[in-house]
Design a protein around this motif. Structure first.
Motif, short mmCIF file in Angstrom:
data_model
loop_
_atom_site.label_atom_id
_atom_site.label_comp_id
_atom_site.label_asym_id
_atom_site.label_seq_id
_atom_site.Cartn_x
_atom_site.Cartn_y
_atom_site.Cartn_z
N LYS A 68 0.73 -1.32 -0.01
CA LYS A 68 -0.06 0.10 0.01
C LYS A 68 1.07 1.28 0.00
CE LYS A 68 -3.89 -2.07 2.46
NZ LYS A 68 -4.89 -2.15 3.58
N SER A 69 0.86 1.98 -1.20
CA SER A 69 1.81 2.96 -1.12
C SER A 69 1.31 4.07 -2.61
CB SER A 69 3.49 2.45 -1.55
OG SER A 69 4.05 3.73 -2.04
N GLU A 70 1.63 5.19 -2.35
CA GLU A 70 1.26 6.01 -3.44
C GLU A 70 1.87 5.80 -4.62
OE1 GLU A 70 -0.76 8.62 -3.69
OE2 GLU A 70 -1.65 8.89 -1.49
N LEU A 71 3.20 5.32 -4.65
CA LEU A 71 4.12 4.78 -5.70
C LEU A 71 3.15 4.06 -6.72
CD1 LEU A 71 7.49 4.10 -3.97
CD2 LEU A 71 6.64 6.15 -5.33
N TRP A 72 2.30 3.14 -6.38
CA TRP A 72 1.60 2.26 -7.09
C TRP A 72 0.70 3.05 -8.28
CZ3 TRP A 72 2.68 -2.75 -7.67
CH2 TRP A 72 3.31 -3.17 -6.72
N LYS A 73 0.42 4.34 -8.02
CA LYS A 73 -0.17 5.06 -8.87
C LYS A 73 0.43 5.30 -10.04
CE LYS A 73 -3.26 7.55 -5.46
NZ LYS A 73 -3.52 8.72 -5.01
N GLN A 74 1.93 5.43 -9.97
CA GLN A 74 2.84 5.40 -11.08
C GLN A 74 2.57 4.41 -12.34
OE1 GLN A 74 7.01 5.85 -10.09
NE2 GLN A 74 6.49 7.21 -8.33
N MET A 75 2.21 3.38 -11.76
CA MET A 75 1.59 2.18 -12.79
C MET A 75 0.52 2.31 -13.48
SD MET A 75 2.30 -2.02 -12.35
CE MET A 75 3.88 -1.90 -11.35
N GLY A 76 -0.34 3.06 -12.96
CA GLY A 76 -1.70 3.22 -13.35
C GLY A 76 -2.90 2.61 -12.47
N TRP A 77 -2.58 2.43 -11.27
CA TRP A 77 -3.55 1.70 -10.37
C TRP A 77 -4.37 3.02 -9.75
CZ3 TRP A 77 -4.26 -3.14 -10.57
CH2 TRP A 77 -3.08 -4.06 -11.10
N GLN A 78 -5.57 3.00 -9.18
CA GLN A 78 -6.29 3.92 -8.94
C GLN A 78 -6.14 4.66 -7.68
OE1 GLN A 78 -10.11 4.43 -11.36
NE2 GLN A 78 -10.32 2.45 -10.16
N GLY A 79 -5.61 3.76 -6.90
CA GLY A 79 -5.38 4.31 -5.42
C GLY A 79 -3.96 3.56 -4.89
N VAL A 80 -3.70 3.89 -3.57
CA VAL A 80 -2.64 3.38 -2.89
C VAL A 80 -2.51 1.89 -2.75
CG1 VAL A 80 -2.45 5.53 -1.73
CG2 VAL A 80 -3.64 3.87 -0.61
N ASP A 81 -3.61 1.12 -2.98
CA ASP A 81 -3.87 -0.32 -2.70
C ASP A 81 -4.25 -0.83 -3.98
OD1 ASP A 81 -4.21 -2.90 -1.98
OD2 ASP A 81 -5.53 -2.20 -0.44
N PRO A 82 -3.35 -1.48 -4.80
CA PRO A 82 -3.85 -2.09 -6.10
C PRO A 82 -4.83 -3.13 -5.96
CG PRO A 82 -1.40 -2.02 -6.08
CD PRO A 82 -2.01 -1.59 -4.78
N SER A 83 -5.00 -3.78 -4.85
CA SER A 83 -5.98 -4.98 -4.71
C SER A 83 -7.05 -4.57 -4.95
CB SER A 83 -5.90 -5.67 -3.39
OG SER A 83 -5.95 -4.87 -2.46
N THR A 84 -7.38 -3.38 -4.64
CA THR A 84 -9.06 -2.66 -4.81
C THR A 84 -9.36 -2.45 -6.12
OG1 THR A 84 -8.26 -0.27 -4.53
CG2 THR A 84 -8.67 -1.44 -2.57
N ASP A 85 -8.50 -2.86 -7.01
CA ASP A 85 -9.00 -2.46 -8.69
C ASP A 85 -9.05 -3.83 -9.33
OD1 ASP A 85 -8.92 0.26 -8.54
OD2 ASP A 85 -6.63 0.24 -8.93
N PHE A 86 -9.03 -4.79 -8.72
CA PHE A 86 -9.08 -6.34 -9.34
C PHE A 86 -10.38 -6.93 -9.43
CE2 PHE A 86 -4.37 -6.32 -8.50
CZ PHE A 86 -3.96 -7.09 -9.74
N ARG A 87 -11.25 -6.49 -8.88
CA ARG A 87 -12.65 -7.01 -8.75
C ARG A 87 -13.29 -7.33 -10.10
NH1 ARG A 87 -17.37 -6.37 -4.73
NH2 ARG A 87 -19.12 -7.32 -5.96
N GLY A 88 -13.09 -6.51 -11.10
CA GLY A 88 -13.58 -6.58 -12.43
C GLY A 88 -12.76 -7.91 -13.31
N GLY A 89 -11.58 -8.08 -12.89
CA GLY A 89 -10.75 -8.81 -13.84
C GLY A 89 -10.08 -9.99 -13.17
N GLY A 90 -10.16 -10.25 -11.84
CA GLY A 90 -9.61 -11.42 -11.10
C GLY A 90 -8.01 -11.50 -11.35
N PHE A 91 -7.68 -12.52 -10.92
CA PHE A 91 -6.39 -12.84 -10.72
C PHE A 91 -5.54 -12.85 -12.24
CE2 PHE A 91 -2.43 -15.61 -10.09
CZ PHE A 91 -1.60 -14.65 -9.37
N ILE A 92 -6.31 -13.38 -13.01
CA ILE A 92 -5.79 -13.55 -14.34
C ILE A 92 -5.60 -12.20 -14.96
CG2 ILE A 92 -8.04 -13.48 -15.54
CD1 ILE A 92 -6.93 -15.78 -17.37
N SER A 93 -6.09 -11.19 -14.67
CA SER A 93 -5.69 -10.02 -15.36
C SER A 93 -4.23 -9.60 -14.83
CB SER A 93 -6.72 -8.88 -15.06
OG SER A 93 -6.67 -8.79 -13.46
#
Length: 318
Positions: free
Chosen positions: A160-185
């Motif tokens: 959990k870090s602001e740095l993840w936003k550099q990769m294009g995640w919407q927040g500090v915790d990338p795990s919150t963005d996976f709901r629509g795609g699952g682990f395969i994404s």
């Protein structure tokens, strides 16, 4: 127009393939995919990959119910023509009904899947059913692996870090963005970085073309592309029955990782569409629909026997 002529047009002169075509709706993706809200606030429950997969059993039951009813109709057609007589109204009615059903549902009558296709489709569906779980060590490790592939010279940040936003995640915790795609994404993104590192880096850092002031976030775009492919290929049902889904099964027979390669092609194609349309953040959904339309056309070409035969595959750089 021959498939080769169409291939040349798609590859050389028309990114869309149809110019300013009308874009049909994409089920479950009718609202802008990228914004300031979380997935669980933005999409109804039925729009997520998890919910689509939950419907698979019901769809399979409907498919088998249809097949059974079709057999009954064909038996009645035989009875009406042979026992009652070929000129009877009942025989004529069943002829029309059965023929119409066969034409509309001819996918059920295609050649059965080979054991290899069945095994690879089963393996792919098992991957689709795995949600991303931030508490699982292997999922955390995969997320860290993606960071190292994306930024080999940068220090790995906390989960959990602001740095993840550099990769294009919407927040500090990338795990919150996976709901629509699952682990395969996440697996798709890692595969992209490993197999086509130059294209991956160019897309990640937006190095091609004249970019918009408000760009699409890279990582979340990848999740949405994975979700789009699952819908397009009809993978949420037991066995794909759409034309493009059936064609994909042939590609899967040639390459067990066909879905992952297709993800890379779709991502590169989406960025090309993005640049051609001079799109900006809120137009991502439209670009994704246009990408789906072009990908469906390329998959329908007669001489496409593998993902590498797609015209858009030539856009990828290793």
């Amino acid at each position: 127009m021959t498939s080769r002529a169409l291939r040349r047009r798609l590859h050389h002169s028309d990114v869309d393939g149809k110019g300013h075509e009308h874009l049909s709706g994409l089920e479950g993706l009718d609202e802008p995919l990228l914004g300031n809200h979380r997935y669980d606030e933005r999409h109804p429950e039925g729009s997520h990959l998890d919910d689509l997969l939950d419907d698979a059993r019901r769809k399979e039951q409907l498919h088998w119910s249809f097949i059974f009813s079709q057999l009954i109709a064909q038996w009645a057609h035989w009875f009406a023509n042979i026992v009652i007589g070929p000129v009877s109204f009942i025989g004529w009615l069943f002829t029309l009904t059965s023929a119409g059903q066969i034409r509309e549902n001819n996918n059920f009558l295609r050649t059965p899947l080979s054991p290899l296709q069945e095994e690879r489709l089963r393996n792919l569906r098992q991957r689709l059913e795995v949600p991303f779980d931030g508490s699982r060590m292997e999922h955390q490790d995969a997320l860290k692996q993606l960071w190292r592939l994306a930024y080999p010279t940068k220090e790995l940040p906390p989960l959990k870090s602001e740095l993840w936003k550099q990769m294009g995640w919407q927040g500090v915790d990338p795990s919150t963005d996976f709901r629509g795609g699952g682990f395969i994404s996440l697996e798709n993104l890692i595969f992209f970085a490993q197999k086509y590192p130059e294209s991956f880096q160019r897309l990640l850092h937006k190095q091609d073309g004249t970019r918009a002031e408000w760009e699409y976030p890279f990582a979340v775009a990848g999740i949405n592309i994975c979700f789009m492919l699952v819908q397009m290929l009809d993978l949420q049902s037991g066995t794909p029955t759409s034309e493009v889904g059936i064609h994909f099964l042939e590609l899967l027979k040639e390459d067990e990782m066909a879905f992952d390669h297709l993800f890379c092609v779709a991502f590169q194609m989406m960025d090309a569409q993005w640049l051609a349309k001079r799109a900006s953040y809120m137009e991502f959904n439209e670009v994704l629909k246009s990408t789906r339309n072009q990908l469906e056309r390329e998959l329908a070409l007669e001489d496409v026997a593998s993902v590498k035969d797609l015209p858009a595959y030539n856009l990828l750089k290793i």
